[in-house]
Design an enzyme around this catalytic site. Structure first.
Site, short mmCIF file in Angstrom:
data_model
loop_
_atom_site.label_atom_id
_atom_site.label_comp_id
_atom_site.label_asym_id
_atom_site.label_seq_id
_atom_site.Cartn_x
_atom_site.Cartn_y
_atom_site.Cartn_z
N CYS A 120 -4.51 4.84 1.57
CA CYS A 120 -3.37 5.24 2.41
C CYS A 120 -2.52 6.29 1.72
O CYS A 120 -1.93 7.16 2.37
CB CYS A 120 -2.49 4.03 2.74
SG CYS A 120 -3.35 2.62 3.43
N CYS A 142 1.56 4.77 4.64
CA CYS A 142 1.57 3.36 4.99
C CYS A 142 2.74 3.11 5.94
O CYS A 142 3.21 4.03 6.61
CB CYS A 142 1.60 2.48 3.76
SG CYS A 142 0.94 0.81 4.07
N GLU A 166 2.57 -10.47 6.48
CA GLU A 166 1.92 -10.32 7.77
C GLU A 166 0.58 -11.04 7.74
O GLU A 166 0.02 -11.29 6.67
CB GLU A 166 1.75 -8.85 8.14
CG GLU A 166 0.72 -8.09 7.33
CD GLU A 166 0.63 -6.63 7.73
OE1 GLU A 166 1.65 -6.05 8.15
OE2 GLU A 166 -0.46 -6.06 7.59
N SER A 216 0.43 -7.81 11.45
CA SER A 216 0.02 -6.42 11.37
C SER A 216 0.02 -5.83 12.76
O SER A 216 -0.19 -6.54 13.76
CB SER A 216 -1.39 -6.34 10.78
OG SER A 216 -1.97 -5.08 11.04
#
Length: 622
Positions: A49, A131, A466, A494
């Site tokens: 990312c 991200c 998450e 998520s």
């Protein structure tokens, strides 16, 4: 007579020595060391990312350096070296205890940038973000600093492809096969799901929040969707960003002139229209706080208004992963985020008069970009949407008295009969116990089970992880067996999660919220006609009192913390345990949590919310 302040600042040899040295090292004019400073910031982390961020930061820094000087047309400014914050990879950590640091990473980014921006005194900043938590922490810090600033996302990853089937893959594909019994197949998908560099490519939290940041006005719209490896990000956009920052400095246009009530409302409406992540209801209150609004859910948009817009006004326009087929690079290919904004503006769903970082109004920016009409395949028109109602819904009821519970309706794949789900509670005291059951006894899950995962909230986990791992496994299980298994939790999800999953249930279990008093076999009712999440057993006063008393005794016997809470065994986790505010307030880490929970306005007077020195009036949208 020489001004004393000038002597202290401009001529003090101790304070001048390193600025002269840095100017020489960076190759800029030492005579500019006492001019206002400008610089680039970025985010680094341990996954792909973030791998493209440094190249963009270096390209922008080189462009800034080429523009700085005392000559005609140059920027008479002091250049500082790039600075980077750190971040956790959500994709790698999902389903592990390290995932507790993900949302905390938003706070760490905010803190680190606050120190850099304020101590360095940056009068102009360009931020490159990747991200999904660091961009929000970055924006919050820029809003608190409130001097000319602009953001560019690093860009999404291209989707992978299964070489055997041709199917498009992404990280959610890999999580959804985690329960497959064939290790060779699991490895095959993992090897092809995430090629190249860039942040998650679907309409998960990263792209939800990058779109949000663009629509709220702090990122040029055409810079949101191109892939991380798109050469425009290092060849074209750096020069544009430097020009835009120079214009912001010249006009003294600050972040809190841009991020106002109506631009926040615009961004939330677009998040609904793209079927965005439930995390937007955590991040929007935190961004609003940094912009000077103590209580997002009173000053910007009420829960009732949020639901009215999602149910009756704002449809889902995008056929995007995880609930659809396409990725962000596909959206870029057919016209980008500016195309979505144009469609919503033309339908009268956004306020186009709000200011943006380009120095134009939102409508003006869309017009200059010559945004295309929607293509009708990847992005649909408002008149013939992909889904007729917006992608998000907040829920109240006796399990969510904070009115904080959030459902991504765009991702629901079944189980709603007349907009109502009725299921039997199956309680898990933490995510790891659920994952163990999904690994070892997946056949034990039955149709209409309502899984309860608790003690995973901002304070209880601590850190509010998450749950892409368990929700993805449950999705795969339901598809294979043709059943519906729902899940509710005081944690979060998520943006890649799909199914009938409800997060942010508050107050959380660790703080004695009603979710702590559910028992196995209780009926749980999700009613989207009334937007309520209820456990009928808790309507009985005697039952509620008995369960609450039993819970309080366990807490008292354990020194004031329920034994099912996670260990707060680092300074960061300890800070989260004792200062995390509820999800309805954004889940951030703020001192005097009790004051913040009781009254955001009172908390604002204590310094939690920046004083809004300048708030232009804008025409009300909805």
């Amino acid at each position: 007579m020489t001004d004393t302040k000038t002597v202290l600042i401009d001529r003090h040899p101790g304070r001048s020595a390193q600025t002269i040295g840095m100017a020489r090292v960076l190759g800029t004019d030492p005579d500019l060391i006492h001019e206002p400073s400008v610089g680039v910031v970025g985010t680094k982390g341990d996954s792909q990312c973030y791998l493209g961020v440094q190249e963009k930061v270096e390209a922008i820094h080189a462009c800034l350096k080429g523009r700085i000087g005392k000559g005609e047309g140059q920027l008479k400014l002091r250049l500082v070296q790039p600075e980077f914050t750190i971040a956790t990879s959500d994709g790698i950590r999902n389903g592990t205890r390290e995932m507790r640091y993900s949302l905390i990473g938003r706070e760490v980014t905010n803190d680190a940038l606050c120190e850099h921006l304020e101590a360095t005194g940056l009068a102009g900043t360009i931020a490159v973000v990747a991200c999904d938590k660091p961009p929000v922490g970055t924006l919050a810090a820029l809003l608190e600093h409130n001097l000319p600033s602009i953001i560019m996302s690093d860009g999404p990853i291209h989707p992978g492809q299964d070489p055997k089937t041709g199917e498009a893959l992404d990280i959610v594909s890999a999580y959804q096969v985690a329960g497959n019994p064939d290790p060779e197949f699991r490895h095959h998908i993992a090897c092809h799901a995430c090629p190249g560099i860039g942040s998650c490519g679907g309409m998960f939290t990263y792209n939800t929040m990058q779109t949000f940041i663009g629509v709220v006005g702090m990122q040029p719209l055409h810079m949101v969707a191109p892939a991380s490896d798109d050469r425009r990000r290092v060849e074209q956009f750096p020069g544009e960003l430097v020009d835009l920052l120079a214009n912001l400095i010249d006009k003294d246009l600050k972040p809190r002139d841009i991020v106002v009530r109506d631009s926040l409302r615009n961004a939330v409406i677009v998040a609904m229209a793209v079927g965005g992540s439930t995390n937007v209801t955590l991040h929007a209150p935190e961004i609003a706080r940094a912009a000077g609004y103590a209580d997002f859910w009173r000053e910007v948009m009420t829960p009732e208004e949020f639901n009215h817009l999602s149910q009756h006004v704002v449809p889902v326009l995008t056929d995007a992963r995880p609930y659809g087929k396409y990725s962000m690079v596909d959206i870029d290919r057919v016209g980008g985020v500016q195309m979505i904004v144009r469609e919503l503006l033309d339908a009268g769903l956004l306020n186009g008069e709000v200011m943006t970082c380009t120095g134009e109004t939102l409508a003006g920016q869309v017009a200059r970009l010559e945004a295309k009409p929607v293509d009708g395949t990847i992005v649909y028109p408002v008149a013939r949407p992909y889904k007729p109602t917006g992608g998000l819904r907040v829920l109240g009821g006796n399990l969510s008295p904070d009115f904080s519970a959030i459902l991504k309706l765009a991702g629901v794949e079944g189980g709603l009969d007349g907009n109502v789900f009725r299921g039997q509670a199956r309680v898990f005291e933490g995510e790891r116990h659920l994952l163990e059951a999904l690994d070892k006894t997946p056949d034990s899950f039955q149709d209409k089970d309502m899984i309860i995962v608790r003690y995973e909230g901002p304070s209880g986990a601590p850190g509010m992880p998450e749950m892409l791992d368990p929700t993805s496994r449950i999705t795969a299980l339901c598809r294979e067996r043709g059943i519906v298994v729902a899940l509710m939790t005081d944690a979060r999800f998520s943006g890649g999660s799909v199914g009938l999953v409800i997060g942010h249930v508050g107050p959380e279990a660790a703080l004695g919220g009603p979710i702590a008093f559910i028992e196995d076999g209780d009926e749980i009712v999700v009613d989207l006609n009334t937007n309520a999440l209820n456990c009928p057993a808790l309507d009985d006063a005697a039952t509620l009192s008995a369960r609450k008393s039993a819970w309080e005794k366990v807490v008292a016997d354990n020194g004031g913390v329920h034994p099912n809470c996670g260990a707060a065994d680092t300074r960061l986790l300890h800070r989260a345990r004792h200062t995390a505010v509820p999800a309805i307030r954004g889940g951030g880490l703020h001192p005097n949590r009790e004051v913040w929970v009781r009254s955001p306005r009172e908390a604002a007077r204590s310094g939690f919310v920046p004083a809004n020195r300048h708030r232009p009036e804008t025409k009300k949208a909805f």
